[in-house]
Design an enzyme around this catalytic site. Structure first.
Site, PDB file in Angstrom:
ATOM      1  N   CYS A  70      30.325   5.501  30.722  1.00 37.44           N
ATOM      2  CA  CYS A  70      29.938   6.824  30.221  1.00 37.44           C
ATOM      3  C   CYS A  70      28.462   7.071  30.475  1.00 37.44           C
ATOM      4  O   CYS A  70      27.692   6.151  30.766  1.00 37.44           O
ATOM      5  CB  CYS A  70      30.181   6.923  28.707  1.00 37.44           C
ATOM      6  SG  CYS A  70      31.869   6.592  28.176  1.00 37.44           S
TER       7      CYS A  70
ATOM      8  N   ASP B  82      -7.531  22.291  48.744  1.00 38.75           N
ATOM      9  CA  ASP B  82      -6.961  23.630  48.619  1.00 38.75           C
ATOM     10  C   ASP B  82      -7.852  24.498  47.723  1.00 38.75           C
ATOM     11  O   ASP B  82      -8.228  24.101  46.618  1.00 38.75           O
ATOM     12  CB  ASP B  82      -5.557  23.531  48.026  1.00 38.75           C
ATOM     13  CG  ASP B  82      -4.866  24.864  47.958  1.00 38.75           C
ATOM     14  OD1 ASP B  82      -4.144  25.189  48.909  1.00 38.75           O
ATOM     15  OD2 ASP B  82      -5.061  25.579  46.956  1.00 38.75           O
TER      16      ASP B  82
END
Length: 543
Positions: free
Chosen positions: A41, A486
């Site tokens: 499970c 950047d």
């Protein structure tokens, strides 16, 4: 005497606490195999918590199946979000899992996987068995079983068509695998789904609507802005919260329609060949970063912003070993405090960052590189215009809501100089990159290492550190790439007081830090027009 078993360095006590509290944050990190029932499970399964003496914790569904366990039909462990370890880690096992998810073994067998990774089949099998509890064939088999279940429960396709679409070599192999994994026949599995959900399956073969789960929280605003701002006319469409595009797949092409919903992404797929379902789903999950662990990432960013010692890891993890790049190599630690998904990250200096930000990946490696190069030194809108012209002239026409596929590298290599406009050096660089891709001199796939990929990209004319890092971040889902050159990242760092020369405390989540800086800068634009830069750094839009 109670014997508590856990495999592959999973901490039994911490795993058991996650199962006892049904903590959904751990779904996808491991599976719980119950020896008395023979079932495995997900940690959040609503069934009664098994006794300690009866459970084993395993890293993958394939390992559970290899041990003779069958999947729980109540919690469907294969439907949980994927493990974030395959992106956080950069080792052979994680790179192999990415390629297995893309269907490499179904298309070329274990030799193709080994060749793509640069290892012998024997060494690859040894490493995967040791790390994940199952070899490449068993991992691919688990992947086929998951695809088969999707097709059985979401289509009206005949079982014979599903068998071959999922990658099985024969009907008998398909039937045996489904019975072994789910303990019922394919027909019974379909009937059970119809009883639960009603008979609402689409009548037309090739049309599927899936719910792709993700871990909450998710910054929907950021992803939707990204999809809309970068949509290229003729190739992509973003309208009324739905992103639509077509993409090449191993056996043809697919049209996808994506919309972000609470807890899942609704994905409507129009498949030319049903064998492309599994790789298409894997690429969408990668594109939207759906397997990320946002709670763990947000906690790390918060600790870094506050200058606190950083606890690296997944939900509930503490660091064990890291490779030279600062990536995790395993371990499952104490459950984390968690964060309220409804709120932003805890504020520092009066500023609250949004919770659940994602790092967009990509749907196609060559397209990512070529579009990034087209967009160098121009605005997002201008890049979209140039790319749209290229798609219109060289893209492959197709039927459907999106009229073209992105041009092949071969088409751009042959005719790109006739269609592209702008500085001659940039056109030559784009055509040169296309030639390298077409000739096989440059290979772009998610199974590469960051170091090798960056080296090969920097060897191309017209590709500098920014472009190489940006492509590496998105192609490999690398969580630890900072873009300090950047302009918009710099501005976001200035607004938030982040020193871009001292970011080690945010490792290995600096890609997510980059997204936060981008978003903050774009949400607080300068009064004047932004200076032009490279792709996201050149944008004037706001989220």
């Amino acid at each position: 005497m109670v014997v508590c078993v856990s495999a592959n360095d999973l901490d039994f006590e911490r795993c058991y606490r996650a199962v006892a509290t049904r903590d959904a944050r751990f779904d996808g990190h491991f599976v719980t195999a119950v020896r008395t029932t023979g079932i495995y499970c997900r940690p959040s399964c609503p069934a009664i918590t098994p006794k300690r003496a009866n459970v084993t914790f395993l890293p993958t569904a394939a390992a559970a199946q290899q041990g003779g366990f069958r999947a729980c039909r109540r919690c469907l462990p294969d439907a949980a979000p994927g493990s974030p370890l395959w992106n956080t880690r950069a080792d052979l096992a994680s790179r192999a899992m990415r390629l297995i998810g893309d269907g490499v073994i179904e298309r070329g067998g274990v030799p193709a996987l080994a060749n793509a990774l640069g290892y012998s089949q024997r060494q690859l099998t040894r490493v995967l068995t040791g790390e994940l509890g199952a070899g490449p064939l068993a991992l691919a088999r688990a992947h086929r079983a998951h695809t088969a279940r999707l097709l059985i429960q979401t289509t009206r396709l005949p079982m014979s068509d599903i068998a071959f679409a999922a990658g099985f070599a024969s009907i008998r192999q398909f039937n045996d695998t489904v019975r072994e994994v789910f303990a019922v026949s394919p027909t019974t599995l379909r009937e059970e789904s119809r009883r639960r959900n009603g008979d609402t399956l689409p009548a037309t073969n090739g049309l599927l609507t899936l719910r792709l789960p993700y871990r909450e929280p998710l910054d929907r605003t950021w992803l939707e802005w990204f999809l809309g701002a970068h949509a290229v006319p003729g190739l992509e469409l973003y309208e009324n919260g739905i992103y639509t595009r077509s993409l090449r797949t191993p056996h043809g092409h697919t049209t996808i329609r994506l919309s972000i919903q609470p807890g899942h992404v609704r994905a409507a797929l129009s498949l030319q060949d049903m064998r492309d379902l599994a790789p298409t789903v894997a690429r969408i999950r990668h594109f939207l970063d759906l397997d990320a662990d946002p709670v763990g990432i947000d906690e790390a960013l918060t600790a870094g912003m506050a200058g606190m010692p950083l606890r690296v890891g997944l939900p509930g993890e503490t660091p064990d070993e890291t490779d030279p790049d600062g990536r995790r190599s395993g371990g499952l630690g104490q459950p984390s405090r968690g964060a309220d998904p409804s709120n932003g990250i805890q504020p520092f200096d009066g500023i609250a960052l949004p919770a659940g930000i994602r790092v967009p990946g990509c749907l196609d490696g060559p397209e990512l590189l070529l579009r990034t190069m087209i967009g160098q030194q121009i605005s997002v809108a201008a890049a979209n215009t140039h790319t749209a012209r290229l798609v219109q002239q060289l893209g492959e026409p197709i039927d459907g809501p999106i009229p073209h596929l992105f041009p092949t590298a071969e088409a751009i290599a042959e005719h790109g100089s006739e269609v592209l406009t702008g500085p001659g050096r940039r056109i030559d660089a784009i055509v040169g990159a296309a030639k390298a891709l077409a000739a096989g001199d440059l290979v772009l796939h998610s199974g590469r290492t960051a170091t090798e990929l960056r080296r090969d990209l920097l060897a191309l004319d017209g590709v500098g550190p920014w472009t190489a890092d940006y492509v590496t971040m998105r192609l490999l889902a690398d969580p630890d790439v900072l873009l300090p050159s950047d302009l918009v990242v710099r501005r976001g760092a200035s607004l938030l007081g982040v020193d871009l020369t001292a970011t080690a405390r945010w490792a290995p989540w600096r890609s997510y830090l980059t997204m936060q800086l981008w978003k903050h800068a774009l949400a607080n634009p300068e009064p004047r027009a932004a200076t032009k830069s490279e792709p996201l750094g050149r944008s004037r839009a706001t989220p």
